[in-house]
Scaffold this motif. Structure first.
Motif, PDB file in Angstrom:
ATOM      1  N   PHE A 159       3.224  -6.194 -13.968  1.00 35.89           N
ATOM      2  CA  PHE A 159       2.193  -5.964 -12.953  1.00 35.89           C
ATOM      3  C   PHE A 159       1.389  -4.701 -13.270  1.00 35.89           C
ATOM      4  O   PHE A 159       0.160  -4.704 -13.240  1.00 35.89           O
ATOM      5  CB  PHE A 159       2.808  -5.856 -11.550  1.00 35.89           C
ATOM      6  CG  PHE A 159       1.828  -5.313 -10.544  1.00 35.89           C
ATOM      7  CD1 PHE A 159       0.836  -6.130 -10.026  1.00 35.89           C
ATOM      8  CD2 PHE A 159       1.858  -3.974 -10.171  1.00 35.89           C
ATOM      9  CE1 PHE A 159      -0.121  -5.620  -9.151  1.00 35.89           C
ATOM     10  CE2 PHE A 159       0.905  -3.456  -9.302  1.00 35.89           C
ATOM     11  CZ  PHE A 159      -0.088  -4.275  -8.785  1.00 35.89           C
ATOM     12  N   MET A 193       8.076 -14.472  -8.167  1.00 39.29           N
ATOM     13  CA  MET A 193       6.762 -14.307  -8.787  1.00 39.29           C
ATOM     14  C   MET A 193       6.057 -15.658  -8.745  1.00 39.29           C
ATOM     15  O   MET A 193       6.654 -16.668  -9.128  1.00 39.29           O
ATOM     16  CB  MET A 193       6.931 -13.821 -10.238  1.00 39.29           C
ATOM     17  CG  MET A 193       5.626 -13.576 -10.934  1.00 39.29           C
ATOM     18  SD  MET A 193       5.785 -12.496 -12.394  1.00 39.29           S
ATOM     19  CE  MET A 193       7.018 -13.333 -13.380  1.00 39.29           C
ATOM     20  N   MET A 243       3.192  -7.699  -3.363  1.00 37.63           N
ATOM     21  CA  MET A 243       4.492  -8.165  -3.868  1.00 37.63           C
ATOM     22  C   MET A 243       5.144  -7.081  -4.721  1.00 37.63           C
ATOM     23  O   MET A 243       6.353  -6.866  -4.657  1.00 37.63           O
ATOM     24  CB  MET A 243       4.323  -9.425  -4.728  1.00 37.63           C
ATOM     25  CG  MET A 243       3.848 -10.637  -3.973  1.00 37.63           C
ATOM     26  SD  MET A 243       3.499 -11.933  -5.191  1.00 37.63           S
ATOM     27  CE  MET A 243       2.795 -13.178  -4.127  1.00 37.63           C
ATOM     28  N   ALA A 244       4.329  -6.410  -5.534  1.00 33.62           N
ATOM     29  CA  ALA A 244       4.868  -5.382  -6.426  1.00 33.62           C
ATOM     30  C   ALA A 244       5.444  -4.226  -5.602  1.00 33.62           C
ATOM     31  O   ALA A 244       6.562  -3.757  -5.872  1.00 33.62           O
ATOM     32  CB  ALA A 244       3.782  -4.881  -7.377  1.00 33.62           C
ATOM     33  N   ARG A 283       9.015  -7.703 -14.186  1.00 35.65           N
ATOM     34  CA  ARG A 283       7.860  -8.150 -13.399  1.00 35.65           C
ATOM     35  C   ARG A 283       7.004  -6.969 -12.972  1.00 35.65           C
ATOM     36  O   ARG A 283       5.772  -7.071 -12.922  1.00 35.65           O
ATOM     37  CB  ARG A 283       8.350  -8.890 -12.152  1.00 35.65           C
ATOM     38  CG  ARG A 283       9.101 -10.161 -12.509  1.00 35.65           C
ATOM     39  CD  ARG A 283       9.788 -10.761 -11.299  1.00 35.65           C
ATOM     40  NE  ARG A 283      10.501 -11.962 -11.717  1.00 35.65           N
ATOM     41  CZ  ARG A 283      11.007 -12.849 -10.888  1.00 35.65           C
ATOM     42  NH1 ARG A 283      10.905 -12.657  -9.570  1.00 35.65           N
ATOM     43  NH2 ARG A 283      11.633 -13.909 -11.343  1.00 35.65           N
ATOM     44  N   ASN A 329      11.858 -10.322  -5.429  1.00 39.34           N
ATOM     45  CA  ASN A 329      10.667 -10.915  -4.866  1.00 39.34           C
ATOM     46  C   ASN A 329      10.174 -11.949  -5.880  1.00 39.34           C
ATOM     47  O   ASN A 329       9.991 -11.627  -7.046  1.00 39.34           O
ATOM     48  CB  ASN A 329       9.619  -9.821  -4.673  1.00 39.34           C
ATOM     49  CG  ASN A 329       8.713 -10.102  -3.500  1.00 39.34           C
ATOM     50  OD1 ASN A 329       8.803 -11.172  -2.892  1.00 39.34           O
ATOM     51  ND2 ASN A 329       7.862  -9.151  -3.174  1.00 39.34           N
ATOM     52  N   TYR A 375       2.732 -10.687 -10.054  1.00 37.62           N
ATOM     53  CA  TYR A 375       2.737 -10.213  -8.669  1.00 37.62           C
ATOM     54  C   TYR A 375       1.343  -9.812  -8.219  1.00 37.62           C
ATOM     55  O   TYR A 375       0.519  -9.367  -9.022  1.00 37.62           O
ATOM     56  CB  TYR A 375       3.602  -8.941  -8.575  1.00 37.62           C
ATOM     57  CG  TYR A 375       5.091  -9.157  -8.499  1.00 37.62           C
ATOM     58  CD1 TYR A 375       5.642 -10.322  -7.962  1.00 37.62           C
ATOM     59  CD2 TYR A 375       5.962  -8.144  -8.909  1.00 37.62           C
ATOM     60  CE1 TYR A 375       7.022 -10.476  -7.875  1.00 37.62           C
ATOM     61  CE2 TYR A 375       7.337  -8.282  -8.825  1.00 37.62           C
ATOM     62  CZ  TYR A 375       7.867  -9.462  -8.306  1.00 37.62           C
ATOM     63  OH  TYR A 375       9.213  -9.609  -8.211  1.00 37.62           O
ATOM     64  N   GLU A 419       8.717  -5.264  -4.087  1.00 34.52           N
ATOM     65  CA  GLU A 419       9.802  -5.311  -5.068  1.00 34.52           C
ATOM     66  C   GLU A 419      10.209  -3.888  -5.470  1.00 34.52           C
ATOM     67  O   GLU A 419      11.402  -3.588  -5.603  1.00 34.52           O
ATOM     68  CB  GLU A 419       9.381  -6.117  -6.314  1.00 34.52           C
ATOM     69  CG  GLU A 419      10.449  -6.254  -7.391  1.00 34.52           C
ATOM     70  CD  GLU A 419      11.703  -6.998  -6.920  1.00 34.52           C
ATOM     71  OE1 GLU A 419      11.626  -7.749  -5.925  1.00 34.52           O
ATOM     72  OE2 GLU A 419      12.774  -6.800  -7.541  1.00 34.52           O
TER      73      GLU A 419
END
Ligand SMILES: Cc1cc2nc3c(=O)[nH]c(=O)nc-3n(C[C@H](O)[C@H](O)[C@H](O)COP(=O)(O)OP(=O)(O)OC[C@H]3O[C@@H](n4cnc5c(N)ncnc54)[C@H](O)[C@@H]3O)c2cc1C
Ligand code: SF4
Ligand code: FES
Lengths: 280, 322
Positions: B120, B11, B34-35, B116, B9, B30, B38
């Motif tokens: 996050f 960033m 989004m997190a 990522r 995904n 993120y 992912e």
């Protein structure tokens, strides 16, 4: 925090301060230096340890107002605190075994030359101090040098103090008159040290010069303080600040020292304007 | 069903045209959605190759499972069992050669964006940062740590969590080592480093800046006079080596350490900085590693028109991470 215990103006542009810094005072030796910041947004500047008092936990610095940071420092008063004060950095002057030495200082460099002269004097060496200033008004530490030397030769560019002439003239005079030195130690503006070293090379007298290049960390991490000594790159903050004067590439050092001249001038003017506004 | 997308995904990041001229962080991190998306890519493998690749052995699939179900604080707790600097590591660890380099999803497509996700989780925690962590019960034993780079801070954090009374000695005026003087603001904001150090202080770690061990105080004195039972030396190895290239001491030639220290530690990129830096129009960076890239990117952001990277081998052999 590092408190200013005492402040004394030595001449219109040179100031002495005693700073409370017991850990530094405990370890300080002549020839070493500290790095300070006046405030949290300040620049890191190196200054030589001019004196120290282990019992009182204080370290003395002497500085000339040349740029923004020294200007700011000059406006600080007894009781104020410096944000950072780290040291002692660099290597101490090697004085062991010296029996007769000429200490040649110029301008504010005399502040650095003085503790070296004092240490040699206390060790029982015969000390000849040759000190030079542009003019009488700028003279510092006259009594101190008189007390820490067997012979004091005073020089000024305009003849208003001591004799008229350069320290190199005086040193040549001493050597020609038959004085024999184990070593010459010189501290002052780069061109002065360059010519002192040139002179002593003619006579084959070992000479040590104290270098003050631009520094940041003072711990050997950045290489900004580098200079060439005998064809090798050395870091003044950890390998020096004193080096064999006959091996230093002075022309390179002089060029490198002018790296930020325009910036420094502008920053100094801006700081001066700021302070004069505050006064109004 | 896990998320089967072969790609991480992406960033969000600052527009390249804009970011080339400012020192703000490039990657923006993120959002929670989004997190979670992912995290859904992780297969929660039995054989946890990602953990094997992690130098501190974070329970990677466990924390990712917590992210998947939105339990971000629990994810943070799992990460901090093994790591003292998650917000830093999530940003600057070389994940491509460690955890992500081993991730099974990387065999076909891109690995799970472990870095990522770590970032996050850490940022989420720091933003809500409830109260400072509880100070562990002291065991009364004193340890000195020399140097406050990632090595020293990690050691201090791990020991403090076990109840040791830790003091970190740092030569510079700010703690963080390369994290504050080397790695630029746009890759690792200094506020994030400061926040991680505050967390360590809350655990009881003391930080003494302006102390050069070996000059201000010796290791011997720390042990014999100041009552430290053990000393950890984490002074880094990043000293510049000059190569005797003709002209390398000319005015305007910097080592990366000097250039980056001026820019990062001393904030020379700011107009009002007390520390000067050369604002060159045309800049050559010699070398092709990550430090060279940091220097080149910083030079561009200081206003250079042209920045050249000169590297001795081929483009394929360039060691910097792409
Ligand atoms: C510009 C740059 C970018 C980098 N980017 C990355 C990256 O993105 N990802 C990555 O994984 N790695 C990166 N690295 C490498 C990484 O920074 C190092 O591996 C890491 O910093 C090593 O940590 P350390 O704690 O051992 O040392 P350092 O971070 O160097 O810390 C040592 C500290 O000890 C202090 N110190 C030294 N001597 C003394 C003394 N005698 N007394 C007291 N204090 C002392 C120093 O001032 C310093 O603060 C980068 C390095 C540089 C230079
Ligand atoms: S290897 Fe990759 S997919 Fe497997 S548990 Fe680790 S992160 Fe998840
Ligand atoms: S001042 Fe940075 S190495 Fe000497």
């Amino acid at each position: 925090m590092y408190r200013i215990l005492e402040k004394r103006k030595l001449n219109p542009t040179v100031t002495l301060m005693k700073i409370e810094a017991p850990a530094v005072a405990k370890k300080a030796e002549p020839g070493q230096f500290i790095i300070l910041r006046t405030d949290a947004d300040g620049e890191r500047i190196p200054l030589t340890i001019a004196d120290y008092d282990r019992a009182a936990g204080s370290v003395t610095i002497i500085f000339q107002i040349v740029g923004a940071t020294t200007e700011k420092l000059g406006h600080m008063e007894t009781g104020d605190c410096l944000c950072d004060f780290v040291g002692p950095l660099g290597r101490a002057t090697e004085t062991e075994g010296l029996r007769k030495v000429a200490v040649v200082g110029g301008g504010v460099g005399c502040a650095i030359a003085y503790p070296v002269a004092k240490k040699l004097f206390e060790q029982g060496a015969e000390v000849h101090a040759v000190v030079g200033f542009r003019t009488k008004e700028l003279v510092i530490l006259e009594d101190e040098f008189a007390a820490a030397s067997h012979r004091l030769v005073k020089m000024s560019d305009d003849g208003s103090w001591g004799e008229k002439g350069l320290v190199t003239d005086a040193l040549r005079g001493l050597i020609e008159s038959g004085e024999v030195y184990d070593e010459v130690i010189t501290i002052g503006p780069l061109p002065m040290m360059k010519f002192v070293c040139k002179l002593t090379r003619e006579y084959g007298i070992k000479t040590v010069a104290s270098m003050n290049p631009i520094m940041i960390d003072g711990t050997g991490m950045c290489g900004g303080c580098r200079l060439t000594v005998g064809g090798e790159t050395k870091f003044a903050c950890v390998d020096g600040p004193e080096f064999d004067g006959h091996l230093i590439d002075f022309d390179e050092a002089i060029a490198r020292s002018s790296m930020y001249k325009p910036f420094e001038r502008a920053a100094h003017e801006a700081t001066c304007n700021l302070f004069s506004k505050e006064v109004k | 069903m896990p998320n089967l997308s072969p790609k991480k995904n992406s960033m969000p990041s600052q527009d390249p045209k804009l970011r080339a001229r400012n020192f703000d962080e490039v990657a923006l991190g993120y959002t929670a959605e989004m997190a979670v998306e992912e995290a859904d890519r992780c297969l929660n493998c039995k054989k946890q190759l990602c953990v094997e690749g992690c130098p501190v052995g974070i329970s990677i699939p466990s924390f990712i499972q917590k992210v998947k179900v939105g339990e971000f604080e629990e994810a943070y707790r799992i990460i901090s069992e093994a790591s003292s600097l998650p917000a830093v590591c999530g940003r600057v660890c070389p994940q491509e050669s460690q955890c992500e380099g081993r991730c099974v999803r990387g065999i076909k497509g891109e690995p799970v964006g472990i870095g990522r996700l770590e970032r996050f989780v850490a940022d989420y925690h720091n933003a809500i940062a409830p109260e400072a962590p509880q100070k562990p019960v002291s065991n009364g034993r004193r340890v000195a740590v020399v140097g406050s780079g990632p090595a020293g801070l990690t050691c201090a954090g791990d020991l403090a969590k076990r109840g040791y009374d830790v003091t970190v000695f740092e030569a510079l005026h700010t703690a963080g080592g390369v994290l504050v003087y080397g790695i630029p603001e746009f890759r690792l904001p200094k506020a994030i480093v400061a926040k991680e150090i505050d967390t360590l202080k809350a655990l009881g770690v003391r930080v003494e800046v302006n102390t050069v061990v070996g000059k201000t105080v010796s290791v011997h004195e720390l042990m014999k006079e100041e009552g430290f039972e053990a000393v950890f030396i984490g002074t880094g190895a990043g000293l510049p080596r000059f190569m005797k290239i003709p002209g390398e001491n000319l005015k305007g030639v910097y080592s990366a350490n000097e250039f980056l220290t001026r820019v990062n530690l001393m904030k020379a990129y700011r107009k009002d900085s007390a520390t000067p830096i050369q604002h060159a129009r045309r800049v050559v960076v010699v070398g092709g590693g990550n430090v060279a890239m940091d220097a080149a990117r910083s030079a561009l952001r200081l206003g250079a028109d042209q920045v050249y990277i000169v590297y001795r081998r081929s483009l394929d052999e360039l060691p910097a991470i792409r």
